[in-house]
Design an enzyme around this catalytic site. Structure first.
Site, PDB file in Angstrom:
ATOM      1  N   LEU A 396      69.386  19.542  59.912  1.00  0.00           N
ATOM      2  CA  LEU A 396      68.758  18.540  59.304  1.00  0.00           C
ATOM      3  C   LEU A 396      69.037  18.203  57.960  1.00  0.00           C
ATOM      4  CD1 LEU A 396      65.080  19.754  60.883  1.00  0.00           C
ATOM      5  CD2 LEU A 396      66.575  17.720  61.799  1.00  0.00           C
ATOM      6  N   GLY A 399      71.161  21.560  51.376  1.00  0.00           N
ATOM      7  CA  GLY A 399      70.767  21.317  49.846  1.00  0.00           C
ATOM      8  C   GLY A 399      71.623  22.440  49.018  1.00  0.00           C
ATOM      9  N   GLY A 400      71.502  22.551  47.782  1.00  0.00           N
ATOM     10  CA  GLY A 400      72.103  23.464  47.002  1.00  0.00           C
ATOM     11  C   GLY A 400      71.711  24.864  47.179  1.00  0.00           C
ATOM     12  N   GLY A 402      70.814  25.895  50.577  1.00  0.00           N
ATOM     13  CA  GLY A 402      70.841  26.541  51.803  1.00  0.00           C
ATOM     14  C   GLY A 402      70.663  25.427  52.747  1.00  0.00           C
ATOM     15  N   VAL A 404      68.837  23.621  56.284  1.00  0.00           N
ATOM     16  CA  VAL A 404      67.707  23.706  57.327  1.00  0.00           C
ATOM     17  C   VAL A 404      68.059  23.154  58.601  1.00  0.00           C
ATOM     18  CG1 VAL A 404      65.446  22.489  57.576  1.00  0.00           C
ATOM     19  CG2 VAL A 404      66.245  22.877  55.126  1.00  0.00           C
ATOM     20  N   LYS A 418      64.618  27.245  57.494  1.00  0.00           N
ATOM     21  CA  LYS A 418      65.296  27.032  56.325  1.00  0.00           C
ATOM     22  C   LYS A 418      66.001  28.355  56.004  1.00  0.00           C
ATOM     23  CE  LYS A 418      63.772  26.924  51.522  1.00  0.00           C
ATOM     24  NZ  LYS A 418      62.954  26.645  50.536  1.00  0.00           N
ATOM     25  N   ASP A 515      57.467  21.201  41.761  1.00  0.00           N
ATOM     26  CA  ASP A 515      58.673  20.239  42.125  1.00  0.00           C
ATOM     27  C   ASP A 515      58.373  18.989  42.891  1.00  0.00           C
ATOM     28  OD1 ASP A 515      61.393  19.091  41.991  1.00  0.00           O
ATOM     29  OD2 ASP A 515      62.264  20.613  43.130  1.00  0.00           O
TER      30      ASP A 515
END
Ligand SMILES: *[C@@H]1O[C@H](CO)[C@@H](O)[C@H](O)[C@H]1NC(C)=O
Ligand SMILES: *[C@@H]1O[C@H](CO)[C@@H](O)[C@H](O)[C@H]1NC(C)=O
Ligand SMILES: *[C@@H]1O[C@H](CO)[C@@H](O)[C@H](O)[C@H]1NC(C)=O
Ligand SMILES: *[C@@H]1O[C@H](CO)[C@@H](O)[C@H](O)[C@H]1NC(C)=O
Ligand SMILES: *[C@@H]1O[C@H](CO)[C@@H](O)[C@H](O)[C@H]1NC(C)=O
Ligand SMILES: *[C@@H]1O[C@H](CO)[C@@H](O)[C@H](O)[C@H]1NC(C)=O
Ligand SMILES: *[C@@H]1O[C@H](CO)[C@@H](O)[C@H](O)[C@H]1NC(C)=O
Ligand SMILES: *[C@@H]1O[C@H](CO)[C@@H](O)[C@H](O)[C@H]1NC(C)=O
Ligand SMILES: *[C@@H]1O[C@H](CO)[C@@H](O)[C@H](O)[C@H]1NC(C)=O
Ligand SMILES: *[C@@H]1O[C@H](CO)[C@@H](O)[C@H](O)[C@H]1NC(C)=O
Ligand SMILES: *[C@@H]1O[C@H](CO)[C@@H](O)[C@H](O)[C@H]1NC(C)=O
Ligand SMILES: *[C@@H]1O[C@H](CO)[C@@H](O)[C@H](O)[C@H]1NC(C)=O
Length: 709
Positions: A396, A399-400, A402, A404, A418, A515
């Site tokens: 899906l 990212g930095g 890992g 998903v 995740k 965040d």
């Protein structure tokens, strides 16, 4: 004839075999006479100068072979046995006759000197005396002086046994000592009344043994000038009958071993009597091979016939081979299964270790003590099955930290998994905390954590699947930017604010997101906002403020106070939310580049615009046509959120409340004065597939998809 005629003879009692394979190869030295009459003369015997070995010269007169020379010896040779080392020649008969009429020998004695290399064969000869009242002696020499004698008696010559077998009637025989080279046969003349008739004309045949040399083989081979076995494929043997050596061809060869080219290969296949073969015979140098025809079998085809391999036998053979291969397979399978079992056990152990390392026990304790039954512990297989072994088609987002994956559980529920790449020990600690925090949160605008998997090195989180992308993608994704109604924007803003307000005030302990940004606001069915990614979230003890060594968050959304003071508070989330609010009304990136290619911070630009009272210039043109007063209110709220000092910012609950008020007012106006606003959200449902625009944002805008979608 009344007179007695006693006489004594050396009698050859054995018929000597002739040389069988002499046919092919020459027996005499090249250039020498080979035959004399019917007799073949093999080297070392030979006629004429240079044709014989020293001591083996013979002569040929009137087709008769003589030792040396008829005039000097008078001894005739009847036969030569090359390989047996024997020769048969004539011996004088000693006789003692009273009525000597035309008799050939009246000497009463007969002597013999065999000459060098020759001896009287002890095995092949006997001293025979024929006559009545005869006593005969042989006195001779080998290395010693030897002698023997025999006596025969009969009344008259009629009673002499003439059958040829010396039976003792008028005839007697005795053995001759071995290696006799000279002898003298005499009679005892006291017995002289015998009566006999002469029956032998030229003397009797006597077998002599001969040797190539008097030494044994070891000595003979040392003196190459006299060594006799010079033929290729020949060798020396000790004579069994006399003192000295003989030569013979090696196995598989035949011919004259005393000649250089004398020993020839035997073509065994041509002599099936001597070299039997029941299969296919083929000659080889010095040997031969015998193989059964295909389809037939024999333990030894040289000795036993080859029998066809029977059908039953063949079947048996096949059965046996099948049996063998089957057991081999079985063994292999057993080994394989054992290895698999080993591997499994290792894996199980590994899993257990990971489980413990990842705080599985701690988590269990927490779950038990707090009676949490909302969080589930997934097995590794379950997740592997659900994601088709983490197939890239199921990704899906990446990212930095890992990836998903979208997973489909056995009950066909869709989940987001995740999977982080690495995790240091500190992160592991955080992980369990995050698990515990999230497991307790149950808000319709917060992404629900379903469970986790601890059996892997880096634990995996399982969230509910949020199918419709993030707010970031909605606002900025797609080649054709879809229209987003003001109502939808307000709703998303309100829902996000409510979620954060819940985290700040209703969760126990309170949670600071840390965040907040548009990529972390996911969109569920009907574009319900779902706040996610608590990777940086913290439990905040009421009397304790978390100090951070590292900045967390995303550039463009970061609270400047936090940057300065390194204190993450709930007001930091308020600041970040203010930026999200701006995104909603301006549809610009938190860090964007204006027409001149200048990189700008959305918050700063907005505040400047507010100050300069030129809000219109920065707002999204698509919503400008609507209620400007309302937009003014939203802008005012955003400005408050973006206050430089934290305490000047409103609480998240206040923000949520304010948004609720603004929105309900807006809805009221809509019902009173409906605007034919096209619901563009449903117009282009494929917008979230065009996520490839990431690069367009530049490196400043981190598209962090590491969120539990
Ligand atoms: C040669 O041998 C044959 C038969 O064996 C015999 O008839 C013949 O007389 C022999 N000749 C001589 C010269 O000995
Ligand atoms: C050979 O034969 C010839 C004539 O036939 C005879 O004169 C001679 O004596 C014979 N020689 C021997 C050794 O018998
Ligand atoms: C036999 O030998 C003697 C003397 O050595 C010789 O004179 C004679 O010619 C020889 N006879 C034959 C047939 O070779
Ligand atoms: C030795 O004597 C026997 C009996 O006479 C005989 O068969 C054989 O050929 C002789 N020589 C050898 C090498 O055996
Ligand atoms: C053989 O013996 C007889 C009688 O003893 C004798 O006269 C004769 O010389 C002997 N011959 C040889 C060659 O020794
Ligand atoms: C041999 O026998 C004859 C006649 O019977 C006799 O005269 C003679 O003396 C005998 N010789 C010897 C040596 O006994
Ligand atoms: C070798 O043989 C030759 C000829 O037969 C003889 O003269 C010589 O003495 C022999 N040498 C030895 C060392 O036996
Ligand atoms: C011939 O061959 C057979 C096997 O093929 C072997 O046993 C035998 O020793 C050989 N003989 C020689 C003389 O090489
Ligand atoms: C994984 O899926 C296969 C077939 O799809 C099934 O047989 C197996 O039991 C599943 N394993 C787990 C742990 O669910
Ligand atoms: C959201 O995603 C689901 C599943 O992909 C889809 O069925 C639905 O139509 C989407 N909703 C909207 C509003 O696009
Ligand atoms: C989405 O909207 C439809 C119609 O407005 C409604 O029937 C459905 O229950 C909504 N789904 C959710 C999850 O809110
Ligand atoms: C809205 O627009 C549609 C056509 O786009 C029209 O049929 C409808 O009457 C309009 N409604 C209002 C309230 O203007």
């Amino acid at each position: 004839m009344a007179g007695a005629l006693p006489w004594l003879i050396f009698a050859a009692t054995l018929l000597l075999p002739t040389i069988k394979s002499s046919t092919a190869s020459r027996m005499a030295k090249p250039g020498c006479r080979e035959t004399c009459g019917n007799l073949t003369i093999p080297y070392p015997f030979g006629i004429g100068e240079g044709c014989f070995r020293e001591g083996f010269d013979v002569s040929c007169e009137n087709d008769t072979v003589y030792r040396h020379n008829s005039t000097t010896s008078g001894i005739q040779i009847y036969n030569i046995n090359l390989l047996g080392g024997q020769a048969t020649h004539s011996t004088f008969i000693a006789s003692n006759c009273f009525y000597n009429k035309n008799n050939f020998n009246t000497g009463g004695w007969a002597s013999l000197d065999t000459g060098e290399f020759f001896t009287v064969s002890s095995k092949a000869n006997k001293l025979t005396a024929v006559g009545c009242n005869t006593l005969a002696f042989l006195v001779g020499s080998n290395e010693h002086s030897v002698g023997a004698g025999c006596f025969s008696k009969c009344t008259d010559k009629k009673s002499v046994d003439r059958s040829g077998q010396c039976s003792g009637m008028g005839c007697c025989q005795t053995s001759i000592a071995p290696n006799v080279f000279s002898s003298n046969i005499t009679f005892d003349l006291r017995f002289n009344n015998s009566e006999f008739t002469k029956e032998f004309k030229d003397g009797v045949p006597t077998v002599l043994d001969w040797v190539a040399g008097n030494e044994n083989c070891n000595e003979a081979v040392k003196n190459m000038s006299s060594y006799a076995c010079i033929g290729k494929n020949s060798h020396c043997i000790e004579s069994p009958n006399a003192t000295g050596y003989l030569c013979t061809c090696n196995d598989g060869f035949a011919g004259n071993p005393y000649l250089e080219e004398g020993c020839q290969d035997i073509d065994e296949c041509s002599f099936p009597d001597q070299y039997p073969c029941h299969g296919i015979c083929s000659n080889m140098i010095g040997n031969y091979s015998c193989l059964c025809k295909s389809g037939t079998r024999s333990t030894d085809p040289k000795k036993e016939t080859c029998n066809p391999v029977g059908v039953s036998e063949r079947a048996k053979l096949i059965k046996v081979s099948i049996g063998i291969s089957a057991s081999a397979m079985l063994l292999l399978i057993c080994i394989f299964v054992l290895l698999m079992e080993c591997q499994k056990r290792k894996l199980r152990k590994e899993k257990k270790t990971f489980f413990q390392q990842n705080g599985g026990l701690l988590l269990y304790e927490q779950i038990m003590s707090k009676h949490v039954d909302t969080v589930r512990i997934f097995t590794r297989e379950e997740l592997e099955n659900a994601t088709n072994n983490f197939d890239s088609s199921r990704e899906l987002g990446r990212g930095g930290h890992g990836t998903v994956y979208k997973g489909i559980l056995k009950d066909s529920r869709e989940v987001a998994i995740k999977r982080s790449k690495i995790m240091n020990v500190a992160e592991k600690d955080e992980f369990v905390q995050e698990m515990i925090i999230l497991s307790q949160i149950n808000h319709r605008n917060v992404v629900k954590l379903l469970g986790c998997c601890l059996e892997v090195e880096v634990p995996m989180l399982v969230y509910e699947c949020i199918p419709n992308g993030s707010l970031f993608e909605l606002m900025h994704g797609g080649y054709r930017k879809p229209h987003i109604s003001l109502d939808a924007r307000l709703r998303i803003a309100q829902e996000s604010a409510e979620a954060l307000a819940y985290l700040h005030s209703s969760a126990s302990p309170p949670i600071i997101h840390g965040d907040v940004k548009s990529p972390n606001i996911l969109l569920g069915e009907n574009y319900t906002a779902k706040v996610t990614d608590f990777g940086a979230s913290r439990m905040v003890a009421t009397d304790e403020i978390q100090f951070m060594t590292l900045l967390q968050g995303t550039i463009g959304y970061l609270d400047p106070e936090y940057i300065q003071e390194r204190q993450l508070t709930d007001k930091s989330d308020v600041y970040s939310f203010g930026v999200v609010l701006l995104e909603l009304i301006t549809r610009k990136f938190a860090i964007y580049s204006d027409g001149a290619g200048e990189t700008k911070n959305l918050a700063s630009s907005f505040l400047l615009a507010m100050k300069e009272n030129s809000l219109q210039s920065i707002l999204d043109q698509n919503i400008l046509e609507f209620e400007t007063e309302l937009l003014q209110e939203v802008a005012q709220l955003a400005k408050c959120c973006l206050s430089m000092r934290g305490e000047e910012r409103p609480l998240m609950t206040e923000v949520a409340e304010k948004l609720k008020t603004i929105r309900s007012r807006w809805r009221e106006q809509l019902t009173q004065n409906p605007i034919n606003e096209t619901e563009c959200l449903l117009e282009n449902p494929s917008w979230h597939y065009h996520l490839s625009i990431t690069g367009q944002h530049g490196s400043l805008m981190s598209l962090d998809l590491e969120s539990g979608r």
